[in-house]
Scaffold this active site. Structure first.
Site: not given
Ligand code: PLP
Length: 403
Positions: A225, A260-262, A302, A328-329, A357
């Site tokens: 997050g 972390p992802g984002r 979003y 087409c949206e 994402y």
């Molecule tokens: C989506 C998710 C993440 C990654 O979220 P980011 O905002 O991309 O860091 C980590 N843990 C869980 C359980 C998630 O669902």
């Protein structure tokens, strides 16, 4: 500096480009921030699950946070060791649970009492013990977009504190379950530290109350997050983040896991799209490009802001335009009322912050093949996913045409 024009010429558009050196820098900064403790940075694969991206993090020493068995397989294939893989998500099929147990991953993140029952049963049938953690919903408002907020009781994720405690007691008393971790994830694109700190305090207190009844956990999983700058957002510094978390763990001997992802990939990624033409409908000016919502969904889904840079020789004054794709949206746009100079056929637009994402949410809507993906590392570029061709799109249908 990445030469986007050269990449667009070489690989064509629409195209995803990822700066692997930037990903390394983000990973290292976060890992370093937690160095006062044992830690695992478990990359949330859903942000960008290209095998070469996952392999890049594997080489840096990362773990993986997966939300389907497909993601677990990707992680293993890319070289993430099973003991650094966790499997989360509100709904897991029996076959997914079984495969996760057989793969001997670090733990399954359980999100309900019913799911704990399924995991126990399946582990028992397999003659195994399943390591688990419980996802706790600390009921904290993360102050982010409601679609990406997950830590409040009125959304579907996790369980409340009392339920969590019951689940740990059940797991402790089961021969097929081994409770090793505790998990929370309050939302995505977090830019304020306070909610995370409060959630960590609540969950750390629960860990203490579990210790008091002889349930000793090993992993404190703080979810993902961490927010990034799309436009002008002030973000949380990894160092401050780590300090806040570690501050809640006094007296506890726990390995910190973060997901972390984002943070790791978003600003490493660029989406390249070419201008097809401009058009005017009444007062409104549109720039029509060759990329669309099926390639990069975040603006449509979003209303997300992505910085857009026009690589053009034009030095004329900017006007406000809507940048739209061919799908087409009416919701097919990358930006509305965005200032750009007059553009010509084949001018290149670079859409920033597209590394998380982006491709993973892409679809084949309107029978559009998904974009190619390219990695740039040490000033060298390489293809990491081929552009989808028409034949790829119909491969699973073609055989049914014969009558
Ligand atoms: C989506 C998710 C993440 C990654 O979220 P980011 O905002 O991309 O860091 C980590 N843990 C869980 C359980 C998630 O669902």
């Amino acid at each position: 500096m990445i030469d986007f024009k050269a990449l667009a010429d070489k690989y064509k558009t629409p195209l995803y480009v990822y700066d692997f050196d930037y990903m390394s820098a983000q990973y290292n900064e976060l890992k370093e921030a937690f160095r006062a403790r044992k830690s695992i940075v478990a990359y949330a694969i859903k942000a960008n699950s290209n095998l070469s991206v996952v392999k890049h993090f594997a080489k840096l020493g990362a773990g993986a946070d997966c939300v389907s068995i497909g993601e677990v397989r990707r992680a293993l294939l890319a070289g993430i060791p099973p003991y650094k893989i966790i499997f989360s998500g509100v709904g897991k099929r029996d076959d997914e649970i079984a495969e996760a147990i057989q793969s001997d991953i670090l733990y399954i993140n359980v999100e309900s009492e019913a799911e704990l029952g399924r995991v126990e049963l399946i582990a028992k049938e397999l003659g195994k013990t399943s390591r688990i953690s419980v996802r706790v919903n600390p009921n904290i408002d993360p102050k982010t977009h409601p679609y990406i907020s997950t830590g409040l009781h009125d959304n579907k994720f996790g369980v409340d504190l009392d339920t969590a405690k019951r689940m740990y007691i059940k797991a402790k008393n089961s021969e097929s379950l081994d409770p090793v971790g505790i998990h929370f994830h309050i939302g995505s694109q977090l830019t304020e530290l306070q909610p995370i700190y409060e959630a960590a305090e609540i969950v750390a207190d629960l860990v203490r109350s579990l210790e008091a009844i002889d349930i000793e956990l090993k992993f404190f999983d703080i979810g993902g997050g961490l927010g990034i700058t799309y436009k002008d957002e002030e973000t949380i510094k990894p160092y401050d983040y780590a300090q806040a978390i570690l501050g809640t763990l006094k007296g506890l001997d726990l390995t910190v896991l973060c997901e972390p992802g984002r943070f790791l990939t978003a600003n490493a990624g660029y989406f390249l799209t070419k201008v097809l033409y401009e058009k005017q409908n009444g007062e409104k000016k549109f720039v029509v490009v060759d990329g669309a919502m099926n390639d990069l969904l975040r603006p449509s889904l979003y209303k997300a802001y992505h910085k857009i840079e026009a690589l053009t020789n034009s030095n004329e004054e900017e006007r406000e335009v809507d940048i739209v794709g061919p799908v087409c949206e009416s919701g097919d746009f990358f930006a509305k009322d965005y200032p750009l100079p007059p553009l010509e056929h084949n001018d290149l637009l670079v859409i920033h912050s597209a590394g998380a994402y982006g491709f993973t949410m892409a679809s084949n809507y309107n029978t559009r093949g998904r974009s190619a993906e390219v990695a740039v590392e040490n000033n060298k570029d390489r293809l990491i996913r081929k552009r989808e061709e028409f034949e790829d799109l119909i491969a699973l249908e073609k055989e049914f045409l014969e009558d």
